[in-house]
Scaffold this motif. Structure first.
Motif, PDB file in Angstrom:
ATOM      1  N   PRO A 169      -0.104   7.746  -5.754  1.00 18.94           N
ATOM      2  CA  PRO A 169      -0.520   6.418  -5.286  1.00 18.94           C
ATOM      3  C   PRO A 169      -2.022   6.379  -5.006  1.00 18.94           C
ATOM      4  CG  PRO A 169       1.353   7.245  -4.022  1.00 18.94           C
ATOM      5  CD  PRO A 169       0.841   8.385  -4.861  1.00 18.94           C
ATOM      6  N   ARG A 170      -2.626   5.211  -5.191  1.00 17.11           N
ATOM      7  CA  ARG A 170      -4.040   5.037  -4.824  1.00 17.11           C
ATOM      8  C   ARG A 170      -4.136   4.865  -3.313  1.00 17.11           C
ATOM      9  NH1 ARG A 170      -3.974   1.802  -9.622  1.00 17.11           N
ATOM     10  NH2 ARG A 170      -5.491   2.572 -11.140  1.00 17.11           N
ATOM     11  N   LEU A 171      -5.220   5.360  -2.741  1.00 13.85           N
ATOM     12  CA  LEU A 171      -5.408   5.216  -1.292  1.00 13.85           C
ATOM     13  C   LEU A 171      -5.810   3.788  -0.939  1.00 13.85           C
ATOM     14  CD1 LEU A 171      -7.188   8.588  -0.479  1.00 13.85           C
ATOM     15  CD2 LEU A 171      -4.825   7.919   0.017  1.00 13.85           C
ATOM     16  N   ARG A 172      -6.523   3.111  -1.856  1.00 17.20           N
ATOM     17  CA  ARG A 172      -6.954   1.742  -1.586  1.00 17.20           C
ATOM     18  C   ARG A 172      -6.699   0.867  -2.801  1.00 17.20           C
ATOM     19  NH1 ARG A 172     -11.175   1.778   2.487  1.00 17.20           N
ATOM     20  NH2 ARG A 172     -11.392   3.915   3.205  1.00 17.20           N
ATOM     21  N   VAL A 173      -5.910  -0.152  -2.588  1.00 19.67           N
ATOM     22  CA  VAL A 173      -5.699  -1.182  -3.608  1.00 19.67           C
ATOM     23  C   VAL A 173      -6.371  -2.447  -3.067  1.00 19.67           C
ATOM     24  CG1 VAL A 173      -3.951  -2.649  -4.681  1.00 19.67           C
ATOM     25  CG2 VAL A 173      -3.563  -0.189  -4.476  1.00 19.67           C
ATOM     26  N   PRO A 174      -7.219  -3.115  -3.889  1.00 21.22           N
ATOM     27  CA  PRO A 174      -7.925  -4.299  -3.381  1.00 21.22           C
ATOM     28  C   PRO A 174      -6.973  -5.437  -3.006  1.00 21.22           C
ATOM     29  CG  PRO A 174      -8.825  -3.575  -5.502  1.00 21.22           C
ATOM     30  CD  PRO A 174      -7.576  -2.796  -5.276  1.00 21.22           C
ATOM     31  N   PRO A 175      -7.335  -6.237  -1.997  1.00 24.79           N
ATOM     32  CA  PRO A 175      -6.476  -7.346  -1.583  1.00 24.79           C
ATOM     33  C   PRO A 175      -6.277  -8.332  -2.729  1.00 24.79           C
ATOM     34  CG  PRO A 175      -8.641  -7.500  -0.526  1.00 24.79           C
ATOM     35  CD  PRO A 175      -8.574  -6.167  -1.213  1.00 24.79           C
ATOM     36  N   GLY A 176      -5.063  -8.879  -2.841  1.00 25.77           N
ATOM     37  CA  GLY A 176      -4.762  -9.870  -3.874  1.00 25.77           C
ATOM     38  C   GLY A 176      -4.364  -9.245  -5.195  1.00 25.77           C
ATOM     39  N   SER A 177      -4.329  -7.897  -5.269  1.00 26.31           N
ATOM     40  CA  SER A 177      -3.980  -7.242  -6.530  1.00 26.31           C
ATOM     41  C   SER A 177      -2.549  -7.579  -6.937  1.00 26.31           C
ATOM     42  CB  SER A 177      -4.119  -5.723  -6.410  1.00 26.31           C
ATOM     43  OG  SER A 177      -5.479  -5.365  -6.337  1.00 26.31           O
ATOM     44  N   VAL A 178      -2.393  -7.991  -8.206  1.00 28.27           N
ATOM     45  CA  VAL A 178      -1.080  -8.260  -8.782  1.00 28.27           C
ATOM     46  C   VAL A 178      -0.695  -7.011  -9.552  1.00 28.27           C
ATOM     47  CG1 VAL A 178       0.189  -9.724 -10.402  1.00 28.27           C
ATOM     48  CG2 VAL A 178      -1.547 -10.730  -8.887  1.00 28.27           C
ATOM     49  N   ALA A 179       0.514  -6.519  -9.305  1.00 23.13           N
ATOM     50  CA  ALA A 179       0.827  -5.179  -9.781  1.00 23.13           C
ATOM     51  C   ALA A 179       2.255  -5.085 -10.294  1.00 23.13           C
ATOM     52  CB  ALA A 179       0.606  -4.180  -8.653  1.00 23.13           C
ATOM     53  N   GLU A 191      -6.003  -5.007   1.620  1.00 19.29           N
ATOM     54  CA  GLU A 191      -6.289  -3.668   1.114  1.00 19.29           C
ATOM     55  C   GLU A 191      -5.272  -2.682   1.694  1.00 19.29           C
ATOM     56  OE1 GLU A 191     -10.377  -1.940   0.499  1.00 19.29           O
ATOM     57  OE2 GLU A 191      -9.632  -0.649   2.098  1.00 19.29           O
ATOM     58  N   LEU A 192      -4.580  -2.009   0.814  1.00 18.09           N
ATOM     59  CA  LEU A 192      -3.502  -1.116   1.221  1.00 18.09           C
ATOM     60  C   LEU A 192      -3.476   0.074   0.266  1.00 18.09           C
ATOM     61  CD1 LEU A 192      -0.761  -3.854   1.579  1.00 18.09           C
ATOM     62  CD2 LEU A 192      -1.448  -2.361   3.445  1.00 18.09           C
ATOM     63  N   PRO A 193      -2.825   1.168   0.674  1.00 17.24           N
ATOM     64  CA  PRO A 193      -2.535   2.202  -0.309  1.00 17.24           C
ATOM     65  C   PRO A 193      -1.405   1.707  -1.206  1.00 17.24           C
ATOM     66  CG  PRO A 193      -1.582   2.773   1.824  1.00 17.24           C
ATOM     67  CD  PRO A 193      -2.329   1.483   2.008  1.00 17.24           C
ATOM     68  N   GLY A 194      -1.329   2.182  -2.448  1.00 19.66           N
ATOM     69  CA  GLY A 194      -0.236   1.695  -3.293  1.00 19.66           C
ATOM     70  C   GLY A 194      -0.104   2.435  -4.598  1.00 19.66           C
ATOM     71  N   GLY A 195       1.121   2.519  -5.089  1.00 20.19           N
ATOM     72  CA  GLY A 195       1.400   3.269  -6.307  1.00 20.19           C
ATOM     73  C   GLY A 195       1.760   2.400  -7.500  1.00 20.19           C
ATOM     74  N   TRP A 196       1.584   1.076  -7.377  1.00 19.74           N
ATOM     75  CA  TRP A 196       1.912   0.201  -8.496  1.00 19.74           C
ATOM     76  C   TRP A 196       0.708   0.065  -9.428  1.00 19.74           C
ATOM     77  CZ3 TRP A 196       5.640  -4.428  -7.036  1.00 19.74           C
ATOM     78  CH2 TRP A 196       6.739  -3.908  -6.338  1.00 19.74           C
TER      79      TRP A 196
END
Lengths: 242, 323
Positions: A169-179, A191-196
């Motif tokens: 997973p990425r440590l930082r996903v930008p806010p509003g990211s569609v995944a 902004e959140l960590p995320g694996g999508w």
């Protein structure tokens, strides 16, 4: 485990103040529709002693006031509530699973807005423009919100776009990211960590504590995506900031 | 008319009984780790038991009170000093204007609670002043307190704290504060307890675990034997609760605590009985932990009994505060 078979769902306690109603083991549109129909029915009958309803892909959790459901018979509160629920659902719910709302979400796809778009397209064996078209063509259902405030899990993704989550997973996903994660698509509200896999970004706010309701999307809503360019992204973002 | 934070301590947050009614939007409740200690601190100063109070951890904050205030500290055994006087816990005290209150360090247990009569004047966020650190929701934009922060106090109608009589009674903390790691934590079977392989099922109920260093308000990670399922399970995410014991693929169980996410997709191998959550919240990283099986019905019966006991105690405290 003291779970009991029900027509359509099982009832299982999760601790002293939560009941889980399970409508299936796999999340699909039909199972999820029954979750939302059950939630709608419980809201409609205004059942007392319930503090929170938490719909998920294939289950509905009820937070309840255990002292309220402690009857005089000495029956444990969870069994008292379970019995009452069986009676309420003895006739299948007629309440609609559809919230009646359709929300359009503008998305700027690819490039710096969605760095995994090309990877998703190549995994699907199509080009990026075709992947965007297929993502926009779908009509999605908000199966549930979870992971973070306002994060929607959307059902209805074109099967060619399904893709297993990232191993790291990425440590930082930008806010509003569609995944895209597996068979679902979702939107990171902040902004959140995320694996999508990130395919684009929306400039609209998904969650704002000052707004009523605070979340743009609610369980059961229908969602459509509309492709926008970087210029429109900036214009919407600027208008929102004002 | 405020309380100034001179030193923040290790982790000090504002908490009330949690943010409820928004779980369907993915908003967790947050709230106190040791709910009973927070409720009793509030009751001791005449507040609603669910009012906002400070939760502090291991090392408490140092605070300056601009005006006189009635306070109570409960929870772990902190060495609380006002100026150079040691202040007993589980008791209501009136602090004169200008007092510096040093919440000190915990000699037993981990988390303390400070309630101030009238409560803190904070704007609720989605109906609550609970601090949700991960979602950045709550007072101070959902962060822990820092040096230089200031908390306003609600005015108490007609209060003449300067001349308030000294209260000569205190609560017996023993039923409510138990830092002894030798005492077992009651565990209700979870949805997937039976999906554990036989050795893991035996270990869950017999082995000694230790609280890992990276435990926090979201969850307590348990060091000890690695647990495994007989066969892998693909599960749909569903609601979790305070006390749900999840088993991620690595085999290290996690007990979800006050700031747990609303949903989770890992196997659930147990549910800590609500009566033992305050006790668990007071365990420190490195402390031992053993589980003891309890039946769902018995756990719920004991939970209701505890709530009745707290209601009786609340009424008794209210009566004493009036006389």
């Amino acid at each position: 485990m003291s779970a009991s078979a029900e027509p359509g769902f099982t009832i299982e306690p999760l601790g002293e103040t939560t009941l889980l109603l399970r409508f299936g083991t796999q999340v699909d549109a039909a199972v999820n529709a029954r979750v939302h129909a059950a939630a709608a029915l419980l809201r409609k009958v205004e059942m007392p002693g319930l503090l929170d309803l938490i719909p998920a892909g294939a289950s509905l959790a009820l937070h309840y006031d255990a002292p309220f459901w402690a009857g005089s018979s000495g029956e444990p509160p969870w069994q008292h509530l379970a019995g009452t629920l069986r009676a309420v659902f003895a006739t299948p719910p007629t309440a609609s699973a559809d919230s009646g709302r359709v929300v359009e979400v503008p998305v700027c796809y690819g490039g710096e807005f969605g760095c995994d778009l090309d990877a998703v397209a190549s995994h699907a064996g199509i080009d990026a423009a075709c992947a965007i078209a297929r993502h926009c063509a779908g009509e999605y259902r908000v199966a549930m919100l979870g992971f973070a405030p306002g994060f929607p899990y959307l059902l209805g993704l074109d099967p060619t776009l399904h893709m297993p989550r990232r191993a790291q997973p990425r440590l930082r996903v930008p806010p509003g990211s569609v995944a895209i994660g597996g068979a679902q698509t979702g939107i990171y509200p902040r902004e959140l960590p995320g694996g999508w896999h990130l395919i684009g970004r929306t400039p609209v706010s998904l969650f704002d504590v000052e707004a009523r309701p605070p979340s743009l999307l609610a369980p059961g809503d229908r969602v459509r995506f509309r492709a926008i360019d970087a210029e429109e992204f900036e214009a919407i973002a600027e208008a929102n900031a004002r | 008319m405020s309380v100034a934070v001179l030193k923040p301590g290790w982790l000090t947050t504002v908490q009330d009984r949690g943010r409820h009614g928004y779980a369907n939007l993915g908003v967790g409740s947050a709230g106190p780790m040791d709910e009973v200690a927070l409720r009793l601190a509030n009751l001791l100063v005449g507040n609603d038991e669910g009012a906002g109070a400070l939760e502090f951890t291991a090392q408490g904050p140092r605070l300056r009170f601009a005006q006189a205030a009635r306070i109570a500290v409960t929870g772990a055994a902190f060495e609380v000093r006002h100026d150079d006087t040691l202040l007993p816990l589980w008791q209501s005290h009136v602090l004169p204007a200008g007092t510096t209150l040093d919440l000190g360090t915990a000699t037993q247990g981990l988390r303390g609670y400070l309630a101030v009569a009238g409560g803190f004047a904070l704007a609720p966020v989605l109906g609550s002043v609970a601090t949700d650190l991960n979602s950045a929701l709550g007072p101070f934009e959902g962060r822990a307190l820092r040096a230089g922060d200031s908390l306003d106090l609600n005015a108490l109608p007609g209060a003449e704290l300067g001349s308030a009589p000294k209260l000569r009674w205190s609560l017996d903390p023993r039923p409510w504060f138990d830092p002894d790691p030798a005492h077992p934590i009651h565990l209700i079977a979870g949805t997937h307890t039976d999906a554990l392989d036989p050795a893991s099922r035996a270990a869950l109920h017999q082995a000694e675990f230790r609280l890992a260093r990276d435990s926090n308000r979201v969850g307590l990670r348990l060091d000890g034997p690695r647990l495994a399922l007989s066969a892998p399970l693909e599960l749909a995410s569903e609601a979790t609760a305070f006390g749900t014991v999840q088993l991620p693929p690595g085999g290290q169980p996690i007990v979800l605590m006050a700031e747990h996410p609303t949903t989770g997709g890992y196997p659930r191998i147990g549910q800590v009985a609500a009566i033992d959550l305050p006790r668990l919240a007071q365990r420190r990283p490195g402390d031992r932990l053993r589980f003891l099986t309890i039946d769902q019905d018995e756990a719920q019966t004991r939970y209701l009994a505890r709530e009745r006991e707290l209601a009786t105690l609340a009424a008794a405290i209210a009566q004493r505060l009036q006389t």
